[in-house]
Design an enzyme around this catalytic site. Structure first.
Site, short mmCIF file in Angstrom:
data_model
loop_
_atom_site.label_atom_id
_atom_site.label_comp_id
_atom_site.label_asym_id
_atom_site.label_seq_id
_atom_site.Cartn_x
_atom_site.Cartn_y
_atom_site.Cartn_z
N ASP A 67 6.34 1.61 -11.67
CA ASP A 67 5.11 2.24 -12.14
C ASP A 67 5.20 3.76 -12.12
O ASP A 67 6.13 4.34 -11.57
CB ASP A 67 3.90 1.75 -11.31
CG ASP A 67 4.21 1.66 -9.82
OD1 ASP A 67 5.19 2.28 -9.38
OD2 ASP A 67 3.47 0.97 -9.11
N ASN A 136 -4.66 -3.87 -0.77
CA ASN A 136 -5.53 -4.81 -1.50
C ASN A 136 -4.72 -5.92 -2.18
O ASN A 136 -5.26 -6.66 -2.99
CB ASN A 136 -6.38 -4.06 -2.53
CG ASN A 136 -5.54 -3.40 -3.62
OD1 ASN A 136 -4.31 -3.55 -3.63
ND2 ASN A 136 -6.18 -2.70 -4.53
N HIS A 138 -2.07 -5.48 -4.21
CA HIS A 138 -1.43 -5.16 -5.51
C HIS A 138 0.09 -5.13 -5.38
O HIS A 138 0.64 -4.84 -4.31
CB HIS A 138 -2.00 -3.88 -6.13
CG HIS A 138 -1.62 -2.60 -5.46
ND1 HIS A 138 -2.46 -1.51 -5.41
CD2 HIS A 138 -0.49 -2.19 -4.81
CE1 HIS A 138 -1.87 -0.51 -4.80
NE2 HIS A 138 -0.67 -0.90 -4.42
N GLU A 143 -3.44 -4.40 -10.04
CA GLU A 143 -4.56 -4.38 -9.12
C GLU A 143 -5.31 -5.72 -9.14
O GLU A 143 -5.21 -6.47 -10.12
CB GLU A 143 -5.54 -3.26 -9.52
CG GLU A 143 -4.97 -1.85 -9.40
CD GLU A 143 -5.01 -1.31 -7.97
OE1 GLU A 143 -4.63 -2.05 -7.04
OE2 GLU A 143 -5.40 -0.15 -7.80
C1 F6R Z 1 4.50 1.68 -5.97
C2 F6R Z 1 4.18 0.29 -5.71
C3 F6R Z 1 2.99 -0.06 -4.90
C4 F6R Z 1 3.27 0.17 -3.40
C5 F6R Z 1 2.04 -0.15 -2.60
C6 F6R Z 1 2.26 0.06 -1.13
O1 F6R Z 1 5.65 1.78 -6.78
O2 F6R Z 1 4.88 -0.57 -6.17
O3 F6R Z 1 2.65 -1.40 -5.13
O4 F6R Z 1 4.31 -0.68 -3.01
O5 F6R Z 1 0.97 0.66 -3.03
O6 F6R Z 1 2.40 1.43 -0.88
P1 F6R Z 1 2.80 1.94 0.55
O7 F6R Z 1 4.20 1.51 0.77
O8 F6R Z 1 2.67 3.42 0.47
O9 F6R Z 1 1.85 1.30 1.53
#
Ligand code: F6R
Length: 237
Positions: A67, A136, A138, A143
């Site tokens: 992403d 959450n 995702h 999302e």
């Molecule tokens: C970003 C991604 C997101 C993160 C998620 C957890 O490329 O794939 O799904 O893995 O937001 O983020 P952290 O590791 O910062 O808790």
């Protein structure tokens, strides 16, 4: 589905890095799906260390990130391109031309998303996908929603994601981009192998709900129940 319990964050990072390292050693031109966020930083640090010691080369590997924020120039320190360069690519021998992220500054997002899917198709799909998970549920920026989005798409980030990511933007919610481009469920689910990393109490709760409850787009990670080769490397602390 395999659950691998790690002692702590660094043990989790090392174990996940071992799986990625094995993948690249066994197939040096692997297409590796990569994630950003705080969780994978330890994995990247470990891989860099092994590379610097001469044990691991990414010279033939190809990376495809999940992403990118919309509207942040690549040069912005919090763009995911900057994140990947700073935390990984600049320290290993991967060819820069072989590192791909969606273009969050594209003029036509719909075309950019189609092109990104086409690119992954042309690469023959993803050999190994590294995933973190949002508080959450995702994955990438898929999302919680009424339905699963199959293709790469632009997405409005939820308030909880914006609030959670404010820590990267001087704790100022107003600075967090509100939209992003993300790989859809298709290429994540078509990855030959998935390694999911998660640590801490909040994420343990998400994992528990995702793998013992029903599959629902309201908890996107739950779709991984349907994948035949998922390894969840987790640490409670
Ligand atoms: C970003 C991604 C997101 C993160 C998620 C957890 O490329 O794939 O799904 O893995 O937001 O983020 P952290 O590791 O910062 O808790």
């Amino acid at each position: 589905m395999k659950f691998v319990q790690a002692k702590n964050y660094s043990d989790m990072s090392r174990k996940a890095a071992n799986i990625i390292s094995a993948q690249v050693i066994l197939k040096n031109d692997s297409v590796i799906g990569l994630a950003t966020g705080s969780t994978p930083i330890g994995v990247y640090t470990q891989l860099i260390d092994w590379h610097k010691k001469g044990d691991l080369s990414f010279a033939k590997a190809i990376s495809v990130n999940l992403d990118e924020y919309c509207g942040l120039p690549v040069s912005h320190p919090e763009s995911y391109r900057s994140f990947m360069d700073n935390n990984f690519f600049d320290h290993i021998d991967i060819e820069r031309n072989n590192t791909y992220l969606p273009d969050g500054m594209a003029i036509d997002f719909s075309k950019e998303c189609k092109d990104y899917d086409q690119l992954i198709d042309d690469l023959g799909g993803i050999d190994l996908q590294l995933l973190g998970v949002g508080n959450n549920g995702h994955i990438g920026f898929n999302e919680p929603s009424e339905e699963f989005y199959i293709d790469t798409h632009s997405v409005e980030l939820t308030q909880s994601t914006i609030a959670s990511n404010a820590r990267f933007f001087e704790d100022d919610i107003s600075k967090v981009p509100k939209t992003a481009l993300t790989l859809g469920i298709r290429y994540i689910m078509q990855a030959k192998k998935i390694v999911l990393i998660a640590n801490g109490e909040v994420k343990m709760n998400v994992i528990e709900r995702a793998f013992s409850g029903k599959i629902t787009p309201m908890l996107p990670i739950s779709i991984l129940q349907l994948h035949s080769n998922v390894t969840i490397v987790y640490s409670k602390v």
